[in-house]
Design a protein around this motif. Structure first.
Motif, PDB file in Angstrom:
ATOM      1  N   PHE A  88       0.947  -1.026  -0.158  1.00 32.17           N
ATOM      2  CA  PHE A  88       0.061  -0.018   0.248  1.00 32.17           C
ATOM      3  C   PHE A  88       0.689   0.879   0.234  1.00 32.17           C
ATOM      4  CE2 PHE A  88      -2.762   3.742   1.471  1.00 32.17           C
ATOM      5  CZ  PHE A  88      -3.833   3.502   1.167  1.00 32.17           C
ATOM      6  N   ASP A  89       0.407   1.890  -1.376  1.00 30.86           N
ATOM      7  CA  ASP A  89       1.506   3.159  -1.185  1.00 30.86           C
ATOM      8  C   ASP A  89       0.896   4.252  -0.277  1.00 30.86           C
ATOM      9  OD1 ASP A  89       2.987   5.566  -1.517  1.00 30.86           O
ATOM     10  OD2 ASP A  89       2.959   5.303  -3.678  1.00 30.86           O
ATOM     11  N   LYS A  90       1.297   5.051   0.897  1.00 27.50           N
ATOM     12  CA  LYS A  90       0.182   5.997   1.402  1.00 27.50           C
ATOM     13  C   LYS A  90       0.629   7.081   0.520  1.00 27.50           C
ATOM     14  CE  LYS A  90       2.026   4.964   5.682  1.00 27.50           C
ATOM     15  NZ  LYS A  90       2.541   5.416   7.560  1.00 27.50           N
ATOM     16  N   ALA A  91       0.951   7.623  -0.323  1.00 28.96           N
ATOM     17  CA  ALA A  91       1.414   8.816  -1.198  1.00 28.96           C
ATOM     18  C   ALA A  91      -0.387   9.031  -2.237  1.00 28.96           C
ATOM     19  CB  ALA A  91       2.617   9.167  -2.203  1.00 28.96           C
ATOM     20  N   SER A  92       0.014   7.597  -2.968  1.00 34.46           N
ATOM     21  CA  SER A  92      -0.922   7.759  -3.728  1.00 34.46           C
ATOM     22  C   SER A  92      -2.586   6.930  -3.261  1.00 34.46           C
ATOM     23  CB  SER A  92      -0.259   6.934  -4.823  1.00 34.46           C
ATOM     24  OG  SER A  92      -0.741   5.549  -4.968  1.00 34.46           O
ATOM     25  N   GLN A  93      -1.764   6.929  -2.384  1.00 35.66           N
ATOM     26  CA  GLN A  93      -3.847   5.893  -1.556  1.00 35.66           C
ATOM     27  C   GLN A  93      -3.930   5.069  -2.483  1.00 35.66           C
ATOM     28  OE1 GLN A  93      -4.982   6.681   1.796  1.00 35.66           O
ATOM     29  NE2 GLN A  93      -2.930   7.574   1.531  1.00 35.66           N
ATOM     30  N   SER A  94      -3.167   4.178  -2.990  1.00 34.90           N
ATOM     31  CA  SER A  94      -3.303   2.282  -3.258  1.00 34.90           C
ATOM     32  C   SER A  94      -2.370   2.073  -3.918  1.00 34.90           C
ATOM     33  CB  SER A  94      -3.888   2.919  -5.699  1.00 34.90           C
ATOM     34  OG  SER A  94      -1.817   3.189  -5.338  1.00 34.90           O
ATOM     35  N   TRP A  95      -2.949   0.200  -4.329  1.00 39.55           N
ATOM     36  CA  TRP A  95      -2.112  -0.712  -3.991  1.00 39.55           C
ATOM     37  C   TRP A  95      -1.053  -1.017  -5.112  1.00 39.55           C
ATOM     38  CZ3 TRP A  95      -2.076  -3.784   0.907  1.00 39.55           C
ATOM     39  CH2 TRP A  95      -3.385  -2.880   1.770  1.00 39.55           C
ATOM     40  N   ARG A 151      -4.695  -9.593   4.343  1.00 39.47           N
ATOM     41  CA  ARG A 151      -3.735  -8.431   4.550  1.00 39.47           C
ATOM     42  C   ARG A 151      -2.682  -9.080   6.117  1.00 39.47           C
ATOM     43  NH1 ARG A 151      -7.819  -4.970   3.838  1.00 39.47           N
ATOM     44  NH2 ARG A 151      -8.153  -4.774   5.752  1.00 39.47           N
ATOM     45  N   LYS A 163       5.091  -1.637   6.858  1.00 38.14           N
ATOM     46  CA  LYS A 163       4.053  -0.823   5.758  1.00 38.14           C
ATOM     47  C   LYS A 163       3.270  -2.465   5.541  1.00 38.14           C
ATOM     48  CE  LYS A 163       7.105   1.218   2.698  1.00 38.14           C
ATOM     49  NZ  LYS A 163       7.753   1.300   1.465  1.00 38.14           N
TER      50      LYS A 163
END
Length: 233
Positions: A88-95, A151, A163
Motif C-alpha cells: 500500500f502506497d500512502k502517497a497515492s493511496q493505492s495498492w 492483508r 508497511k
C-alpha cells in the motif's frame, strides 16, 4: 573405284548408314539414387564432426558444481503459496504490485524452550529477487480482506519500515495461509503476556517506594484535609 563399280549395293548401304544418326542411347540425367554411398559418407562425416566438436567444447566448458545457499537451510518450511504481493502506497493511496512468485512460511527453532519463531519469505518468479522477508511478531496485524486475499503488516525489505501488504492467491491457499499466520501470532501474543515486564534500571541514590506504600500515601493525603478541618472546629 573398281570396288564401287563392282559392288554398288555395298556403296548404297554405306551411304545410308552414313546418313542415319548413330543409334546411341540418349544421355540421361544422373538420378538422385545414383550415388547413395556418397550421400551416406557426407552425412556420417557431418555427424562425426559435430560429435567431435561437442566433445571438445564439453571438456572446455565443464563447470564445477556450486552450492547455492538461500539462508533457509536451518529452517523448516511449513507452507508454500503461489501468489501476488501488493504494497500500500500512502502517497497515492493505492495498492502497488510488488511481484509474483512463491511465498514461503518457515519455522525456526528458538534458543528459548517452548518458543517458536517464524518468518515469511517471498521471491519473484524467474529472477528470484527477494521482495518480502519479515519475521512474525506479537503485534503483527493479519486479517482476511477477501476470499482470495490476506492483508498483513510486515517489515519492508526496501526501506526497513513497517508497511501494509496484500497477499492475493487462490481461495484454498488464502485460507491455509491465514490460519497458519493467525495461529502463530496468537501463540506469540500469549507467550509475550506470560513473560515478566522488563525491569527499568534504577539510578544511584533513588529508591522508589513499593506499590503498597504508594497506595497508603495516597490514602493519607486524601485524609489530611479532613483532619485539619476537624481541628479547626
Amino acid at each position: 573405284m573398281s570396288d564401287r563399280v563392282l559392288s554398288p549395293l555395298k556403296c548404297e548401304q554405306a551411304a545410308e548408314s552414313s546418313r542415319d544418326p548413330p543409334a546411341t542411347p540418349p544421355c540421361e540425367p544422373p538420378s538422385l539414387d545414383s550415388s547413395p554411398d556418397k550421400d551416406t559418407n557426407v552425412t556420417e562425416s557431418l555427424e562425426e564432426s559435430a560429435a567431435a566438436y561437442t566433445k571438445a567444447t564439453a571438456k572446455k566448458c565443464l563447470l564445477e558444481k556450486v552450492e547455492v545457499r538461500t539462508g533457509e537451510e536451518s529452517e523448516s518450511n511449513v507452507l508454500q503459496v503461489q501468489c501476488k504481493l501488493f504494497v500500500f502506497d500512502k502517497a497515492s493511496q493505492s495498492w502497488v504490485e510488488r511481484g509474483r512468485g512463491l511465498l514461503r512460511l518457515n519455522d525456526m527453532a528458538s534458543t528459548e524452550e517452548g518458543s517458536l519463531q517464524s518468518r515469511l519469505v517471498m521471491r519473484t518468479q524467474g529472477s528470484l529477487r527477494l521482495i518480502l522477508n519479515t519475521k512474525l511478531w506479537p503485534q503483527m496485524q493479519t486479517d482476511k480482506a477477501s476470499e482470495k486475499s490476506v492483508r498483513i503488516t510486515a517489515m519492508d525489505t526496501e526501506d526497513q519500515g513497517v508497511k501494509v501488504f496484500l497477499i492475493s492467491a487462490s481461495s484454498k491457499d488464502t485460507g491455509q495461509l491465514y490460519a497458519a499466520l493467525h495461529h502463530r501470532i496468537l501463540a506469540l501474543r500469549s507467550r509475550s503476556d506470560q513473560e515478566p515486564e522488563p525491569r527499568v534500571p534504577i539510578p544511584d541514590g533513588h529508591i522508589p517506594h513499593p506499590q503498597s506504600n504508594e497506595e497508603d500515601s495516597d490514602e493519607d493525603k486524601s485524609l489530611t484535609p479532613t483532619a485539619n478541618i476537624t481541628g479547626k472546629l
